[in-house]
Design an enzyme around this catalytic site. Structure first.
Site, PDB file in Angstrom:
ATOM      1  N   THR A  17       0.810  -1.221   0.000  1.00 59.20           N
ATOM      2  CA  THR A  17       0.000   0.000   0.000  1.00 59.20           C
ATOM      3  C   THR A  17       0.845   1.273   0.000  1.00 59.20           C
ATOM      4  O   THR A  17       0.319   2.374  -0.102  1.00 59.20           O
ATOM      5  CB  THR A  17      -0.956   0.026   1.216  1.00 59.20           C
ATOM      6  OG1 THR A  17      -0.169  -0.203   2.400  1.00 59.20           O
ATOM      7  CG2 THR A  17      -2.015  -1.045   1.097  1.00 59.20           C
ATOM      8  N   SER A  19       3.656   4.073  -1.586  1.00 58.05           N
ATOM      9  CA  SER A  19       3.581   4.683  -2.913  1.00 58.05           C
ATOM     10  C   SER A  19       4.374   3.870  -3.947  1.00 58.05           C
ATOM     11  O   SER A  19       3.878   3.603  -5.042  1.00 58.05           O
ATOM     12  CB  SER A  19       4.061   6.139  -2.860  1.00 58.05           C
ATOM     13  OG  SER A  19       5.425   6.190  -2.515  1.00 58.05           O
ATOM     14  N   LYS A  43      -3.394  -3.049   8.016  1.00 57.63           N
ATOM     15  CA  LYS A  43      -4.387  -2.956   6.941  1.00 57.63           C
ATOM     16  C   LYS A  43      -4.946  -4.323   6.551  1.00 57.63           C
ATOM     17  O   LYS A  43      -5.578  -4.469   5.504  1.00 57.63           O
ATOM     18  CB  LYS A  43      -3.772  -2.260   5.720  1.00 57.63           C
ATOM     19  CG  LYS A  43      -3.420  -0.806   6.026  1.00 57.63           C
ATOM     20  CD  LYS A  43      -3.261   0.031   4.784  1.00 57.63           C
ATOM     21  CE  LYS A  43      -3.004   1.490   5.183  1.00 57.63           C
ATOM     22  NZ  LYS A  43      -2.399   2.283   4.130  1.00 57.63           N
ATOM     23  N   ILE A  96      13.620  -5.087  -2.738  1.00 57.26           N
ATOM     24  CA  ILE A  96      13.923  -3.937  -3.595  1.00 57.26           C
ATOM     25  C   ILE A  96      14.555  -2.804  -2.771  1.00 57.26           C
ATOM     26  O   ILE A  96      15.375  -2.047  -3.279  1.00 57.26           O
ATOM     27  CB  ILE A  96      12.614  -3.408  -4.254  1.00 57.26           C
ATOM     28  CG1 ILE A  96      11.856  -4.528  -4.979  1.00 57.26           C
ATOM     29  CG2 ILE A  96      12.898  -2.224  -5.160  1.00 57.26           C
ATOM     30  CD1 ILE A  96      12.540  -5.126  -6.171  1.00 57.26           C
ATOM     31  N   THR A  97      14.178  -2.699  -1.516  1.00 58.05           N
ATOM     32  CA  THR A  97      14.569  -1.585  -0.643  1.00 58.05           C
ATOM     33  C   THR A  97      16.052  -1.249  -0.710  1.00 58.05           C
ATOM     34  O   THR A  97      16.904  -2.124  -0.581  1.00 58.05           O
ATOM     35  CB  THR A  97      14.193  -1.921   0.814  1.00 58.05           C
ATOM     36  OG1 THR A  97      12.836  -2.318   0.843  1.00 58.05           O
ATOM     37  CG2 THR A  97      14.419  -0.726   1.736  1.00 58.05           C
ATOM     38  N   TYR A 159      19.036  -2.470 -17.768  1.00 58.30           N
ATOM     39  CA  TYR A 159      18.031  -2.151 -18.801  1.00 58.30           C
ATOM     40  C   TYR A 159      18.737  -1.813 -20.102  1.00 58.30           C
ATOM     41  O   TYR A 159      18.321  -2.216 -21.187  1.00 58.30           O
ATOM     42  CB  TYR A 159      17.136  -0.966 -18.392  1.00 58.30           C
ATOM     43  CG  TYR A 159      16.578  -1.007 -16.992  1.00 58.30           C
ATOM     44  CD1 TYR A 159      16.501  -2.197 -16.262  1.00 58.30           C
ATOM     45  CD2 TYR A 159      16.108   0.159 -16.378  1.00 58.30           C
ATOM     46  CE1 TYR A 159      15.992  -2.209 -14.979  1.00 58.30           C
ATOM     47  CE2 TYR A 159      15.596   0.147 -15.101  1.00 58.30           C
ATOM     48  CZ  TYR A 159      15.550  -1.035 -14.395  1.00 58.30           C
ATOM     49  OH  TYR A 159      15.053  -1.032 -13.118  1.00 58.30           O
ATOM     50  N   GLU A 209      30.614  -4.408 -11.560  1.00 57.45           N
ATOM     51  CA  GLU A 209      31.068  -3.041 -11.318  1.00 57.45           C
ATOM     52  C   GLU A 209      32.166  -3.053 -10.263  1.00 57.45           C
ATOM     53  O   GLU A 209      32.444  -4.098  -9.660  1.00 57.45           O
ATOM     54  CB  GLU A 209      29.898  -2.138 -10.903  1.00 57.45           C
ATOM     55  CG  GLU A 209      29.240  -2.514  -9.589  1.00 57.45           C
ATOM     56  CD  GLU A 209      27.970  -1.702  -9.293  1.00 57.45           C
ATOM     57  OE1 GLU A 209      27.243  -1.338 -10.237  1.00 57.45           O
ATOM     58  OE2 GLU A 209      27.723  -1.442  -8.114  1.00 57.45           O
ATOM     59  N   HIS A 247      26.134   3.223  -5.457  1.00 55.83           N
ATOM     60  CA  HIS A 247      25.843   1.969  -4.760  1.00 55.83           C
ATOM     61  C   HIS A 247      26.743   1.837  -3.533  1.00 55.83           C
ATOM     62  O   HIS A 247      27.933   2.136  -3.597  1.00 55.83           O
ATOM     63  CB  HIS A 247      26.117   0.761  -5.667  1.00 55.83           C
ATOM     64  CG  HIS A 247      25.119   0.624  -6.777  1.00 55.83           C
ATOM     65  ND1 HIS A 247      25.424   0.003  -7.962  1.00 55.83           N
ATOM     66  CD2 HIS A 247      23.834   1.024  -6.883  1.00 55.83           C
ATOM     67  CE1 HIS A 247      24.361   0.024  -8.752  1.00 55.83           C
ATOM     68  NE2 HIS A 247      23.386   0.652  -8.118  1.00 55.83           N
TER      69      HIS A 247
END
Lengths: 292, 390
Positions: A17, A19, A43, A96-97, A159, A209, A247
């Protein structure tokens, strides 16, 4: 085939929930991912676009059969969220955090020892098996189903590489961002082994990297265990030592963290090296053509 | 995040790690007062965020309070240039004045998180005072390592192993074990990414002392350490980098003259790399981040242009979460606030790219468009050299 996620993935989103959580959940659904549950403490009992929301992961798993979790919980609570998912027995957790304290990740990594849960991330874009399932932030439309596995420590650079492959009409089996932090769950080594076993994957693109020794460890495994060809690019040859390049893990602290050391190890292990980030697609094409 | 040596020593002292007696001085007069309290014979150490101070003249011994004042006078207010700084060096605003200690042995003690093992590792060596990377490369057998399991935490046997490993005298084993344990507690409680005592010395009278100390704090743990903000010394940081960080933009100034603005750290590094491959040097690393707003993009672009070295700029965006139209709006907004005096090359792909391109075209800004990464790099280098105009 493909690895880790596919049409059988039943996704749960922790932080559904929030954003970012809600935005990317909708994008994953649009791509075709089966999102079966969300978790936001407090929730429980409500729904998100018709997806049931639970207070706890364990309950969500019991009622929906979720088998992958994607985490969008803020950094202060994300380590806890990963361990909650592992405790509920979820086999694959994608965090993902960005911004989790390293010492929290020490706790997480050691908590996961001996458990059946695989963690991807944190601080990663997630993973996608084109045409089947997307669990992450990547723009779905740049991908095509195919035979190249992609593994990387970054987001937008992945990407870029994928878009170059697609422009060369080279599709992908699965594309994974393992994350840019110093402590991560699934490493290059783990992903290489999975791609080696996956019959759909014919070639692996590995994007490294500066910082750490993940590329050198990958090179060891390439030498000993991999039969499939590897194409590699390592970012950061112009990065100065001692400075963190965005990073948390991208910092040259000794000679082992430099691009030249990493390239030397990958080359010695037989990887074809793209010396420019603009040549990842064309080098992959050449290697594929030489295989046939 | 880096902190000063004197701050690191204050933290270590609070955790029971013995450090030399001394105090920090911002003026030569203060240095003199501290020196006379310590009996005159002192060491003056420039407080900067850089190593290699000794060879650069940033550490000096004074035989008297007078000399301490004179040496402090020479250091404070100057730029110190070491092998770790830029050619301009870093400003010395404070000096640490410490008792001069007769030294018998110099040892090394350090703690980091080993990313391959996922555990904190304590490293000790008899070869103190030297670059530990060099010791590790040339004589790895001289470094003893001990890993800390998070559930058990630090145990006395670990300290004992390291203390015996450094060949300490029998009466030093117990204090060394305690010191190592205390250092680990400081490392854990303060969320350090590095805690290093180099050298850890054995004094002529057999005591152990942290002669130098370095603590790096984990930026990600800021939210649970209110005191981090007070420890930060903005005077040691590049002004543009500091301004960027206040807007959550990662900007690092480099020596070249082609500025770049990119979304994502990996792509930002790659953009720098491809500028170099095409014969120029990048002026900066700049990651606007995934969730950047129009205002952040504008701010980032203004910061990039504020570097007087920049002779041409490249914007390279692979829109995912960050939409290309947001980037275009931010750039157009920035151009209203500052004059764009250098050629600008833009390469955009991904989410809302058509809208972004349309906005840029309609803005009337002199933008050179590029269709891919290589094209963008070639164009920005050519534009910098005056070989390409719109």
């Amino acid at each position: 085939m493909s690895i880790l996620v596919d049409e059988n993935t039943r996704l749960l989103v922790q932080g559904i929930t929030g954003s970012e959580g809600s935005f990317h959940t909708r994008k994953c659904i649009e791509y075709g991912t089966k999102v079966v549950a969300g978790v936001t403490p407090g929730k429980g009992g409500s729904d998100f676009d018709g997806i049931p929301v639970f207070n706890e992961v364990e309950r969500a798993v019991k009622e929906t059969g979720a088998n992958v979790s994607m985490i969008f919980v803020p950094p202060a609570f994300a380590a806890d969220a990963i361990m909650e998912a592992a405790d509920a027995g979820i086999p694959l957790v994608v965090c993902i955090t960005d911004g989790i304290p390293t010492q929290d990740m020490v706790t997480v990594i050691n908590y996961l020892h001996g458990k059946a849960t695989r963690l991807i991330g944190p601080n990663c874009p997630g993973l996608i098996s084109p045409g089947k399932c997307k669990v992450g932030l990547m723009p779905g439309d740049i991908h095509r189903p195919g035979n190249v596995g992609v593994v990387s420590r970054s987001g937008t650079l992945t990407y870029e590489a994928v878009a170059q492959l697609t422009e060369q009409n080279i599709g992908q089996s699965t594309c994974i961002g393992v994350g840019g932090d110093p402590l991560i769950g699934t490493t290059f080594v783990d992903v290489l082994r999975l791609f080696e076993k996956d019959p759909q994957t014919k070639l692996v693109v590995l994007i490294g990297e500066i910082g750490g020794t993940a590329e050198q460890e990958a090179a060891e495994v390439m030498k000993k265990e991999m039969t499939k060809p590897i194409v590699s690019f390592v970012a950061g040859s112009t990065a100065p030592p001692g400075r963190r390049m965005g990073h948390a893990g991208a910092i040259i602290t000794g000679s082992s963290g430099t691009v030249s050391e990493k390239i030397a190890a990958l080359k010695a292990a037989g990887a074809a090296i793209a010396s420019s980030p603009a040549e990842i697609g064309s080098v992959a094409r050449k290697v594929l053509e030489s295989q046939t | 995040m880096k902190i000063h040596e004197y701050q690191a020593k204050e933290i270590l002292a609070k955790h029971g790690v013995p450090v030399p007696r001394g105090g920090v001085a911002a003026t030569p007069k203060e240095a003199r007062d501290i020196a006379s309290q310590l009996g005159g014979k002192v060491v003056i150490k420039a407080q900067v965020y850089a190593g290699g101070r000794g060879k650069a003249g940033g550490i000096k011994t004074a035989a008297s309070a007078d000399e301490a004042e004179k040496l402090a006078q020479e250091m404070i207010g100057r730029q110190l240039v070491t092998h770790q700084t830029s050619a301009q060096g870093v400003p010395v605003e404070k000096v640490l004045v410490e008792e001069a200690v007769p030294i018998e042995r110099e040892l090394y003690l350090g703690i980091v998180i080993d990313s391959a093992r996922g555990l904190p590792v304590i490293m000790a060596s008899e070869a103190g005072g030297m670059d530990i990377e060099e010791v590790a490369a040339k004589t790895p057998e001289k470094i003893i390592k001990a890993y800390i399991e998070p559930v058990a935490g630090f145990q006395p046997f670990i300290g004992k192993k390291l203390a015996y490993g450094m060949n300490l005298a029998p009466e030093q084993i117990r204090p060394a074990t305690q010191l190592i344990g205390n250092l680990y507690q400081a490392f854990a409680e303060k969320d350090c990414s590095l805690a290093e005592i180099n050298p850890l010395v054995v004094t002529a009278d057999g005591r152990l002392l942290a002669l130098d100390a370095k603590l790096n704090l984990d930026d990600n743990a800021l939210f649970r350490h209110r005191d981090y903000a007070e420890l930060r010394d903005p005077g040691q940081e590049d002004k543009l980098e500091l301004e960027a960080s206040q807007h959550n933009i990662t900007y690092i100034r480099l020596d070249g003259d082609v500025g770049c603005m990119v979304n994502g750290a990996g792509l930002a590094m790659s953009t720098m790399d491809i500028i170099k491959l095409n014969g120029a040097e990048p002026a900066n690393f700049l990651d606007v981040g995934g969730g950047a707003s129009e205002e952040m993009v504008a701010k980032a672009f203004i910061i990039l242009l504020s570097d007087p070295k920049v002779k041409a700029a490249l914007i390279n965006i692979f829109g995912g979460i960050l939409r290309c139209d947001i980037v275009a709006r931010g750039v157009i907004e920035a151009a209203k606030q500052v004059e764009v005096k250098v050629p600008l090359v833009v390469r955009m792909r991904g989410t809302n790219v058509d809208e972004g391109m349309r906005l840029l075209a309609e803005s009337g800004l002199p933008v050179i468009l590029a269709h891919d990464l290589q094209d963008a790099a070639e164009k920005v280098v050519a534009a910098k050299e005056g070989r390409l105009t719109i």
